[in-house]
Write an enzyme that holds these catalytic residues in place. Structure first.
Site, PDB file in Angstrom:
ATOM      1  CG  ASP A   1      -0.009  -0.100   2.519  1.00 21.78           C
ATOM      2  OD1 ASP A   1       0.371   0.959   3.031  1.00 21.78           O
ATOM      3  OD2 ASP A   1       0.322  -1.219   2.960  1.00 21.78           O
TER       4      ASP A   1
ATOM      5  CG  ASP B   1       1.278   4.877   5.746  1.00 15.20           C
ATOM      6  OD1 ASP B   1       0.734   3.937   6.365  1.00 15.20           O
ATOM      7  OD2 ASP B   1       1.671   5.907   6.309  1.00 15.20           O
TER       8      ASP B   1
HETATM    9  N1  LIG Z   1       1.113   1.285   5.788  1.00 17.12           N
HETATM   10  C1  LIG Z   1       1.600   0.429   6.687  1.00 17.12           C
HETATM   11  N2  LIG Z   1       1.991   0.860   7.893  1.00 17.12           N
HETATM   12  C2  LIG Z   1       2.507  -0.014   8.802  1.00 17.12           C
HETATM   13  N3  LIG Z   1       2.623  -1.330   8.577  1.00 17.12           N
HETATM   14  C3  LIG Z   1       2.234  -1.796   7.388  1.00 17.12           C
HETATM   15  N4  LIG Z   1       2.254  -3.037   6.883  1.00 17.12           N
HETATM   16  C4  LIG Z   1       1.764  -2.967   5.636  1.00 17.12           C
HETATM   17  N5  LIG Z   1       1.414  -1.714   5.316  1.00 17.12           N
HETATM   18  C5  LIG Z   1       1.712  -0.952   6.394  1.00 17.12           C
END
Ligand SMILES: Nc1ncnc2[nH]cnc12
Ligand SMILES: CSC[C@H]1O[C@H](OP(=O)(O)O)[C@H](O)[C@@H]1O
Length: 287
Positions: free
Chosen positions: A210, A212
C-alpha cells in the site's frame, strides 16, 4: 564447518511454507517465554529450514505482543545462522508500487519501548554494533533471488518501524516521508536487534502492499487492501525464498557471525551465575 540452517519468519499472509520435505513440528519453551507458535522444520532443495509465523497461525499476536526474544532464541537453538524475514510494508515512495519487493538495508526505530529488544540486562551489559543492521551478504542473496523470481525489486532502502497497531496519521506519514524512508512496517526492528545479538544474519524480503496514507491518488491503507495484495504476492515471496536458499553458503564471511566478540563490557566475575546460565546459548563462548 557448521551445517547451514536457514530460518524464515513468515509475516502477515505467510503462515506456512510449502515444498519442504521431512517436516517436523517443534514446540519449544525458552528462558524468555514461549515463541509465537510451533517451529516447522524441514528440507527445502537439500537445505535445512526452520519456519515460524511471527504472529502465530491464525494471526493472533499484535506486533507489540510478539515475543521476539523467544522467537529468535528458538531459531538459535535449532541451529539457524540466517534469518529471512518476510514482511508486509507500506510504501513511502512513489516509485515503490504495491506488489513491488524491497530489500531494506537500514532501519529507523519508532517503536516506543513496550518491546524487549535485547537479551541483555539483569547483571550483564553488552552493546552490539548496529550501524549496518542487516547482513549485506544475505541481503545480496535475497536481491539476486528476487530478480531470478521475476519480481520488481528495489535494492536497499530504509524501513521505519512504528509501534502500531493503528496505522499512521497523515501528518506522521508525511513526516516519515520527509526522513527519506522507503517503507513502513511494525515488526522488523526487534528482530534485527535480537538477531544481531544472537550472531544470526538477518535479511528482509519486504512486500509493498500500500501507499500508507500519504498518496493523494490512492486509498488510505487498510487491512483489506493489504491482504488482497499479499494474496497475489505470497507465491512470489515463496519463490524468492526458494531461489535464495540455493545462493546461501554454509560458511559465513560477515561481521554478524562475531557480533558479540567485543560487545560485553561487564566484568565476567560480576555476572550472576543464573544470568550466565540463561544466556549460555547466546553468549556462552565469550564468558
Ligand atoms: N502502511 C503500513 N503501515 C505499517 N505497517 C504496514 N504493513 C503494511 N502496510 C503498512
Ligand atoms: C496486516 S497489516 C499490518 C501488519 O503487517 C506487517 O506485519 P509483518 O511484518 O509481520 O508482515 C506490519 O508490520 C503489521 O504488523
Amino acid at each position: 564447518m557448521s551445517e547451514l540452517v536457514i530460518g524464515v519468519f513468515g509475516g502477515s499472509g505467510l503462515y506456512e511454507m510449502e515444498g519442504m520435505s521431512d517436516i517436523r513440528r517443534v514446540t519449544m519453551d525458552t528462558p524468555f517465554g514461549a515463541p509465537s507458535d510451533e517451529y516447522i522444520t524441514g528440507i527445502l532443495d537439500g537445505v535445512k529450514m526452520v519456519f515460524l509465523p511471527r504472529h502465530g497461525r491464525g494471526h493472533r499476536l499484535l506486533p507489540s505482543e510478539v515475543n521476539y526474544r523467544a522467537n529468535i532464541y528458538g531459531m538459535k537453538k535449532l541451529g539457524v545462522s540466517r534469518i529471512i524475514s518476510v514482511s508486509a510494508v507500506g510504501s513511502m515512495k512513489e516509485e515503490i508500487a504495491p506488489g513491488h519487493i524491497v530489500i531494506p538495508d537500514q532501519f529507523i526505530d519508532r517503536t516506543n519501548a513496550t518491546r524487549c529488544n535485547t537479551f541483555f540486562g539483569n547483571g550483564i551489559v553488552a552493546h552490539v554494533q548496529f550501524a549496518d543492521p542487516v547482513c549485506a551478504d544475505l541481503s545480496g542473496c535475497l536481491y539476486e533471488a528476487a530478480l531470478a523470481s521475476g519480481a520488481v525489486v528495489h535494492r536497499g532502502g530504509t524501513y521505519i518501524c512504528m509501534e502500531g497497531p493503528a496505522f499512521s496519521t497523515r501528518a506522521e506519514s508525511n513526516m516519515y516521508r520527509s526522513f527519506g524512508v522507503s517503507v513502513i512496517g511494525m515488526t522488523n526492528i526487534p528482530e534485527a536487534k535480537l538477531a544481531r545479538e544472537a550472531e544470526i544474519c538477518y535479511g528482509v524480503i519486504a512486500l509493498a502492499t500500500d501507499y500508507d496514507c500519504w498518496h493523494e491518488a490512492h486509498d488510505d491503507v487498510s487491512v483489506d487492501a493489504i491482504l488482497t495484495i499479499i494474496k497475489n504476492n505470497v507465491t512470489m515471496a515463496k519463490s524468492i525464498i526458494r531461489n535464495a536458499v540455493g545462493r546461501i553458503v554454509a560458511e559465513r564471511d560477515c561481521p554478524c557471525a562475531s557480533a558479540l566478540q567485543y560487545a560485553v563490557i561487564t566484568d565476567r566475575n560480576a555476572i550472576p551465575a543464573e544470568v550466565k546460565d540463561r544466556l549460555d546459548l547466546i553468549v556462552g563462548t565469550y564468558l
